[in-house]
Design an enzyme around this catalytic site. Sequence first.
Site, mmCIF file in Angstrom:
data_model
loop_
_atom_site.group_PDB
_atom_site.id
_atom_site.type_symbol
_atom_site.label_atom_id
_atom_site.label_comp_id
_atom_site.label_asym_id
_atom_site.label_seq_id
_atom_site.Cartn_x
_atom_site.Cartn_y
_atom_site.Cartn_z
ATOM 1 N N ASP A 62 0.807 -1.221 0.000
ATOM 2 C CA ASP A 62 0.000 0.000 0.000
ATOM 3 C C ASP A 62 0.842 1.274 0.000
ATOM 4 O OD1 ASP A 62 0.922 -0.576 2.558
ATOM 5 O OD2 ASP A 62 -1.043 -0.866 3.422
ATOM 6 N N ASN A 75 -7.654 -2.796 14.126
ATOM 7 C CA ASN A 75 -9.044 -3.102 13.769
ATOM 8 C C ASN A 75 -9.130 -4.344 12.875
ATOM 9 O OD1 ASN A 75 -8.043 -2.184 11.354
ATOM 10 N ND2 ASN A 75 -9.291 -0.326 11.263
ATOM 11 N N HIS A 95 -7.280 -4.799 10.109
ATOM 12 C CA HIS A 95 -6.978 -4.564 8.703
ATOM 13 C C HIS A 95 -5.678 -5.251 8.280
ATOM 14 C CE1 HIS A 95 -4.763 -0.446 9.446
ATOM 15 N NE2 HIS A 95 -3.873 -1.420 9.386
ATOM 16 N N GLU A 137 -9.833 -1.978 5.342
ATOM 17 C CA GLU A 137 -10.469 -1.708 6.622
ATOM 18 C C GLU A 137 -11.700 -2.596 6.811
ATOM 19 O OE1 GLU A 137 -8.623 -0.038 8.378
ATOM 20 O OE2 GLU A 137 -8.392 2.078 7.856
HETATM 21 C C1 F6R Z 1 1.490 -1.577 6.160
HETATM 22 C C2 F6R Z 1 0.150 -2.106 6.243
HETATM 23 C C3 F6R Z 1 -0.641 -2.128 7.525
HETATM 24 C C4 F6R Z 1 0.189 -2.471 8.768
HETATM 25 C C5 F6R Z 1 -0.697 -2.452 10.008
HETATM 26 C C6 F6R Z 1 0.103 -2.738 11.271
HETATM 27 O O1 F6R Z 1 2.006 -1.725 4.845
HETATM 28 O O2 F6R Z 1 -0.356 -2.489 5.259
HETATM 29 O O3 F6R Z 1 -1.681 -3.074 7.383
HETATM 30 O O4 F6R Z 1 0.773 -3.726 8.600
HETATM 31 O O5 F6R Z 1 -1.314 -1.216 10.123
HETATM 32 O O6 F6R Z 1 0.997 -1.689 11.481
HETATM 33 P P1 F6R Z 1 2.072 -1.719 12.653
HETATM 34 O O7 F6R Z 1 3.039 -2.789 12.310
HETATM 35 O O8 F6R Z 1 2.696 -0.348 12.627
HETATM 36 O O9 F6R Z 1 1.322 -2.009 13.907
#
Ligand code: F6R
Length: 245
Positions: free
Chosen positions: A67, A136, A138, A143
């Site tokens: 992303d 959440n 994701h 989401e």
């Molecule tokens: C990042 C991504 C997100 C993160 C998720 C967890 O490329 O796609 O899904 O993997 O938000 O983020 P952290 O590791 O910062 O808790």
Amino acid sequence: MNIFRVKDYQALSKKAAEILLEEVKKNENAFLGLATGSTPEGTYQEMVQAYKDGKVSFASVKTVNLDEYEGLEGTHEQSYRYFMNKHLFSHVDINPEQTFVPSGVAQDIQKELEQYEQRIRSAGGVDIQLLGLGHNGHIGFNEPDKVFSTVTHRVELNQRTLEANQRFFASYDEVPKFAYTQGIGTIMTAKKILLIVSGKDKREILHKALFGEVTPEVPASILQFHPNVVVVADEQALPEIPSRV
Ligand code: F6R
């Protein structure tokens, strides 16, 4: 589903790097799916160290990220392109032209997203996709929703995600409100998936994702339907593994 429960973040990073590097050692042309966020930072550090120690080469490896924020140039310090260069690409022998992160500023976004999707699909999916887990549920920026998303698309980030991402920006207002992400359908084309989760604050959502109902309200729960998932979680995130697994 293969679950590794490890002691702490350091052990998680070592194990995750070992699994990713196994793919590269098995196939020098490996196609890796990568993620950003705090969780993979240690994994990338371990991969860089393995390269510096002469244990692996990324010269023929190709990568694709999950992303990118809408509106951020790759030179912006909070863009995911910048993150990948900083934590991995600029420290190893990978060909930068073989590293793909969605452009946050493409003129023709629809075309960019279609090409991105096509790049992944035409390879039959990545060999291994690294995933972190949002609070959440994701994965990528998919989401919680009423349905599972399919292809690479534009998303409006929800409140919980914006709040979590605020720590990286000077103020809440600066956090981009939209992003581009691989769809759940895209992620599920990966031949293998590696989910890494650390910390007590992810405990509840990890339990729901791995052992709860499969529902688009918890996007990561779809991984229960993928035939080749490896989870590496530390004791804080996964205090126990229910006996039915
Ligand atoms: C990042 C991504 C997100 C993160 C998720 C967890 O490329 O796609 O899904 O993997 O938000 O983020 P952290 O590791 O910062 O808790």
